[in-house]
Design a protein around this motif. Sequence first.
Motif, mmCIF file in Angstrom:
data_model
loop_
_atom_site.group_PDB
_atom_site.id
_atom_site.type_symbol
_atom_site.label_atom_id
_atom_site.label_comp_id
_atom_site.label_asym_id
_atom_site.label_seq_id
_atom_site.Cartn_x
_atom_site.Cartn_y
_atom_site.Cartn_z
ATOM 1 N N TRP A 123 7.931 -10.869 -66.568
ATOM 2 C CA TRP A 123 6.678 -9.191 -67.035
ATOM 3 C C TRP A 123 7.269 -8.748 -66.072
ATOM 4 C CZ3 TRP A 123 6.833 -7.307 -71.975
ATOM 5 C CH2 TRP A 123 6.796 -8.409 -73.118
ATOM 6 N N PHE A 124 6.484 -8.865 -64.448
ATOM 7 C CA PHE A 124 7.182 -8.002 -63.372
ATOM 8 C C PHE A 124 8.269 -7.521 -63.958
ATOM 9 C CE2 PHE A 124 8.116 -7.795 -58.547
ATOM 10 C CZ PHE A 124 7.235 -6.228 -58.458
ATOM 11 N N VAL A 125 9.572 -8.248 -63.908
ATOM 12 C CA VAL A 125 10.904 -8.111 -63.868
ATOM 13 C C VAL A 125 11.340 -7.109 -64.434
ATOM 14 C CG1 VAL A 125 13.496 -9.124 -63.641
ATOM 15 C CG2 VAL A 125 11.491 -9.796 -62.435
ATOM 16 N N LEU A 130 12.846 -2.160 -66.824
ATOM 17 C CA LEU A 130 12.752 -0.846 -67.850
ATOM 18 C C LEU A 130 12.137 0.279 -67.492
ATOM 19 C CD1 LEU A 130 10.786 -2.608 -71.105
ATOM 20 C CD2 LEU A 130 13.735 -2.324 -70.841
ATOM 21 N N THR A 131 11.764 0.203 -66.496
ATOM 22 C CA THR A 131 11.282 1.741 -65.391
ATOM 23 C C THR A 131 12.619 2.112 -64.647
ATOM 24 O OG1 THR A 131 9.067 0.785 -65.305
ATOM 25 C CG2 THR A 131 9.748 2.640 -63.982
ATOM 26 N N ASN A 132 13.633 1.211 -64.397
ATOM 27 C CA ASN A 132 14.403 1.777 -63.402
ATOM 28 C C ASN A 132 15.628 2.560 -63.885
ATOM 29 O OD1 ASN A 132 17.180 0.199 -62.125
ATOM 30 N ND2 ASN A 132 15.568 1.591 -60.297
ATOM 31 N N GLN A 133 15.744 1.981 -65.443
ATOM 32 C CA GLN A 133 16.655 2.379 -65.995
ATOM 33 C C GLN A 133 15.536 3.190 -66.989
ATOM 34 O OE1 GLN A 133 19.958 1.039 -66.649
ATOM 35 N NE2 GLN A 133 19.005 -0.061 -64.951
ATOM 36 N N TRP A 134 14.767 3.407 -67.974
ATOM 37 C CA TRP A 134 14.285 4.817 -68.008
ATOM 38 C C TRP A 134 14.156 6.278 -67.322
ATOM 39 C CZ3 TRP A 134 13.455 6.813 -72.112
ATOM 40 C CH2 TRP A 134 12.618 7.237 -73.143
#
Length: 228
Positions: A123-125, A130-134
């Motif tokens: 979940w950390f990964v 997801l944050t980076n891609q968003w």
Amino acid sequence: MEGGGGGGAYGAAKAGGAFDLGRFVQQPQVLARVASAVFALIVFSCLIGEGYTNTPSSSQLFCIFNRNEDACRYGIGIGVIAFLACIFFFMVDVYFPQISNTTDRKYLVLADLGFSGFWTFLWFVGFCFLTNQWAWTRAEDVPIGADSARAAITFSFFSIFSWGLLLTFAYKRYKMGVEDFAQSYIDPSPEVSTPYSSYPNISHESYQQPPFTHTAEAPEGYQPPPVY
């Protein structure tokens, strides 16, 4: 504590006791497991429902996270597996007090401990991914679904802590089981044998013949008469 001993090991009640629903739902690991299941459900539902979109000029669907298919697949994958795992371990929590075999309890607690630790890391990964891609996603690529993307990121972040709590509770249950075993364990090694003691009231002094008790006996047989 032997393998089939059972009662009260690894933080559960004695085997064979009546099931108390009110007490069960108040257990911390049960509440954390329900929360983890809800968070996982939200994550993969958002990604399945609105995680894929298309531009007005094309019917080709693509992932709203920077058009990276791996981001959507990763979020859906860990979300679905986490939800199913929560259901499985929830059923384990229900039937755990009825398991009388201590070894079976140990393996179930270890499975919960290992899976919770691994999924906390995933979940950390996932949150970082997801944050980076968003952050690299262009606004024109997301005509709809932006709220779902943010919800998936948010509940991925919450899942880190909920699964971290499950990891902590599983570790405490395992530690309790180890301590119970250590307290009830009896060393089966034989006792050191002591040397045989002497018979009571018997002196160890060497036997001595009493004085003046030996009388010489005359030799038997013929005795010559005295000569005058």
